[in-house]
Design a protein around this motif. Structure first.
Motif, mmCIF file in Angstrom:
data_model
loop_
_atom_site.group_PDB
_atom_site.id
_atom_site.type_symbol
_atom_site.label_atom_id
_atom_site.label_comp_id
_atom_site.label_asym_id
_atom_site.label_seq_id
_atom_site.Cartn_x
_atom_site.Cartn_y
_atom_site.Cartn_z
ATOM 1 N N VAL A 119 0.829 -1.199 0.000
ATOM 2 C CA VAL A 119 0.000 0.000 0.000
ATOM 3 C C VAL A 119 0.861 1.245 0.000
ATOM 4 N N ASP A 120 1.826 1.323 0.886
ATOM 5 C CA ASP A 120 2.691 2.501 1.016
ATOM 6 C C ASP A 120 4.063 2.148 0.432
ATOM 7 N N ASN A 122 6.751 3.774 0.482
ATOM 8 C CA ASN A 122 7.853 4.226 1.347
ATOM 9 C C ASN A 122 8.030 3.359 2.580
ATOM 10 N N ASP A 123 7.064 2.483 2.810
ATOM 11 C CA ASP A 123 7.128 1.642 4.000
ATOM 12 C C ASP A 123 7.654 0.265 3.596
#
Length: 800
Positions: A119-120, A122-123
């Motif tokens: 989903v993210d 950057n994560d």
């Protein structure tokens, strides 16, 4: 649904209950089995994917640490052998993908599903895992596996699998469960049909027996017993009940035969008794008819000589008699009138009792009948010092269809009784009305007094013949007690209701309700010029003030009330100072100022109010000399008398003084034919005559014009020193057009429309706002006649 299930047969109910229980248990077991199968399949998938991920991770650890990318790709490509794995990604120690595997031909599933796990962007949570991480949705299963070496994470593995195998396996299980459920349900239905018979068959046989007995009324039939259970006990009880019913029925037949014989004997006895009663009834009716005929004949024979005696006695009054003879003749007259009333009551009572009283129908005004009765009885009321009031709304002045004579008799009896049994206080008559439909008037007539009243015993027999509230041996009030009995019978003939409410020492209230056909609605209208005029009502009698104020307000008059003569004097002078004088004043002749002078006499001597129209409120015994601008109104006030007094008071000054002006004008015309002329345009005859009276001190002649066309015709044929235009006969547009025509004669407008007044003032016209005071009108016209520009400038825009 509940009602339809209740109406089913016991056989169907038992079968349905068994089926419901079987289906419920089957659904419950199948549900648990399907749930357990789903969880076990999911757990198997998780174990398989964890094992696969762990094995792939261990295989890729060495090539990944050595940066052998081709080897890692070969290891990932081996996932082709796994049918449920759709994609795989290998990440290095910094989280970047170094190798990937995507199943050929299924890219759409991979592209749609991978964003759900990442989903993210950057994560990079897969860099900090110590244990495998699983994610499962409705369509996919994903697994993140950390690759560690010496307690250090050197990479991560991501596996993506769909749930196709899981759902295929689950569908197979559901198909098997449904098939087995259908088979079990069929077996349950077959067993339910077999098992319900021991219960339903005996009950159905019992019901069939009951229906047969009910239709054929054969209580010798018996129900067949098929067992020793509770149903068998029910059958035994039913058979015992049938035996008792059959026994009771036999006894009832025997009793019926005996009762028929007894009824036949009693019927014969009743026939003989009815025949005897019929003979007695005929004899009683004949006696009643003879009595009524005798009463009618004897009362008629008594009235004839009695009327002759009264007539001769009245002729005797016209002769010269001394005081003693006058007293004796008066006694004879009073006694004869009382005897005549008694004879009339006996005659009416005999007619009503014989059923020969019939109501006539004729058009009449009920309020006039009531006023006539009150005027007739006002003398006896004043002789006893009683106040007599009538409260009749304007709506009750309608014309109706009915028997005026009998209604007059009802009102006469009720009001006469109230006066008879009242020593002090007042007697009030209230006439209310309602219109339940377009052609009917519902009247309510109440007679309230402050007399001796009645207790409960007297109330029970007050309408009985020959009964009175005062039945003592002293017979203080006299009478026969027939009046109220006649009233009750007449009200019954009117299809009305009669009630009474009374307390000893507090008075009585007789109430009558009845309906009459409506002929014509009320039409007591005042002249248009009199409507909305200011009227002062001065009387120290609160009830008189309230009744009279309500009537004047109903006639569209602006009523001001004064409780004392001093208050009335102050209101008259205050209105005069404010230049808003009263048009009329109702004055009780016994209202006196603080110094003792009657208010109406003080107004006669007061120059400012000398011309005030006054209506004097008098009792029958009061004698007052009447002046020209005064009218007399006797209490109790009737609608016709009030309307006539108002109209006569409003018009009398105009007609009397205008007639004098006509004579004076005719004489002056003979002496001087060159006097200036004033044209009176618009208004009515009364308003024009009033203007003539106000301007009678000027040596002028008057001419009149009723409308705009006649006004222009008059202006064309003659010269006038001034033209007075009353707005009553002109529209606003006609008034403005007349000003714009630049007529040579000076124009003076009498208006009541503020909008038109403002328009005319802007055009420089002379305007007097209605109502106009006589002195202002005189001063303004006099200035115009004399050609005084100063007077015209000062009075040209006077406003009242």
């Amino acid at each position: 649904m509940r009602l339809s299930f209740r109406n089913l047969s016991i056989r169907k109910k038992l079968t349905a209950l068994m089926m419901i229980v079987s289906v419920f248990i089957l659904l419950l077991v199948s549900g648990f089995y399907l749930l357990e199968e789903y969880h076990s399949s999911r757990a198997f998938l998780e174990r398989e994917m964890n094992a696969l991920g762990t094995a792939i991770g261990k295989s890729c650890k060495a090539p990944l640490m050595q940066r052998d990318i081709s080897t890692t790709e070969q290891i990932l490509s081996s996932l082709d052998a796994q049918a449920n794995v759709r994609a795989a990604y290998l990440f290095d120690e910094v989280g970047d993908p170094v190798a990937e595997y995507i199943e050929a031909g299924n890219n759409s599933f991979v592209l749609k599903t991978i964003p759900l796990d990442f989903v993210d962007p950057n994560d990079r949570f897969w860099l900090h895992m110590s244990e495998p991480r699983m994610t499962m949705g409705w369509q996919h299963y994903s697994l993140f596996v950390p690759i560690q070496h010496d307690d250090r994470q050197v990479g991560s593995l991501y596996l993506l699998s769909d749930l196709q195998d899981l759902y295929d396996r689950f569908r197979n299980v559901v198909f098997i469960v449904l098939s087995m459920s259908g088979l079990l349900m069929f077996l349950s239905w077959w067993l339910a049909g077999r098992l319900q018979r021991p219960v339903s068959v005996p009950l159905l046989n019992l019901v069939e027996t009951m229906e047969t007995i009910s239709h054929e009324n054969d209580y010798s039939l018996r129900a067949q017993k098929q067992g020793q259970d509770e149903i068998g006990l029910l059958v035994d009880g039913f058979n015992q009940m049938l035996e008792q019913i059959e026994q009771n029925r036999q006894e009832l037949v025997e009793h019926k035969e005996s009762l028929e014989i007894t009824v036949e004997k009693r019927t014969e006895e009743l026939r003989q008794m009815v025949a005897v009663l019929e003979i007695a009834k005929q004899q009683a009716e004949a006696a009643s008819e003879a009595k009524s005929q005798f009463l009618a004949n004897i009362t008629h024979e008594l009235r004839t000589p009695l009327i002759g005696v009264l007539g001769m006695n009245e002729l005797m009054f016209r002769t010269s008699m001394n005081e003693q003879q006058q007293m004796l003749a008066t006694t004879v007259q009073n006694s004869g009138e009382n005897l005549l009333t008694l004879i009339n009551n006996v005659l009416d009572f005999s007619k009503i009792e014989a059923g020969k009283m019939q109501l006539e129908e004729q058009e009449f005004y009920l309020y006039k009948t009531v006023d006539d009765v009150l005027n007739l009885l006002s003398g006896p009321a004043e002789d006893k010092g009683l106040s007599l009031y009538s409260d009749i709304p304007l709506a009750a002045t309608c014309r109706v269809l009915g028997d005026e004579v009998r209604l007059r008799q009802i009102v006469m009896n009720l009001v006469g009784n109230a006066i008879k049994f009242t020593e002090k206080g007042s007697v009030s008559l209230r006439l209310g009305c309602d219109f339940p439909d377009a052609g009917t008037v519902a009247f309510t007539l109440e007679v309230v007094d402050t007399g001796i009243g009645m207790d409960e015993g007297a109330l029970k027999q007050v309408f009985s013949a020959f009964q009175q509230a005062d039945a003592s041996h002293t017979r203080k009030y006299g009478g026969t007690g027939l009046g109220l009995a006649i009233v009750q019978q007449l009200v019954a003939l009117l299809d009305g209701d009669l009630s009474v409410d009374s307390r000893v020492g507090e008075g009585s209230c007789f109430k009558i309700s009845f309906s009459l056909p409506l002929v014509e609605e009320a039409d007591l209208q005042l002249p248009e010029s009199l409507q909305n005029q200011k009227v002062l009502l001065c009387s120290d009698d609160e009830t008189c003030r309230q009744v009279l104020a309500n009537r004047l307000t109903a006639l569209s008059l602006d009523v001001f009330v004064a409780q004392t003569a001093a208050d009335g004097w102050y209101q008259l002078n205050a209105a005069e100072r404010q230049q808003q004088p009263f048009a009329l004043a109702f004055l009780a002749v016994d209202c006196c100022l603080p110094e003792g002078l009657e208010l109406y006499k003080a107004l006669r001597d007061h120059s400012a109010n000398a011309s005030l129209r006054r209506i004097l409120l008098l009792s029958r015994h009061q004698v007052v000399e009447q002046q020209g601008n005064e009218q007399k109104l006797y209490m109790p006030v009737g609608w016709d008398a009030l309307h006539e007094s108002l109209c006569r008071s409003w018009n009398q000054l105009h007609l009397v003084e205008s007639s004098q002006d006509v004579v004076n004008d005719s004489v002056t015309e003979k002496n001087d034919r060159d006097r200036p002329k004033i044209l009176l345009a618009g208004g009515n005859v009364a308003s024009r005559e009033l203007i003539k009276v106000g301007l009678r001190s000027l040596q002028v002649d008057f001419d009149t014009a009723s409308g705009a066309a006649q006004l222009r015709e008059k202006l064309t044929g003659g010269e006038y020193v001034v033209v007075l235009l009353d707005s009553q006969s002109f529209t606003a547009g006609e008034i403005v057009d007349i000003v714009d025509e630049k007529i040579t004669s000076p124009l003076l407008f009498l208006l009541d429309d503020r909008v038109v007044i403002t328009q005319l003032e802007k055009k420089g016209a002379a305007v007097l706002e209605k109502p106009v005071k006589q002195d202002h009108l005189l001063k303004t016209v006099e200035g115009i006649v004399r050609g005084s520009s100063a007077a015209l400038g000062a009075e040209g825009a006077v406003h009242e």
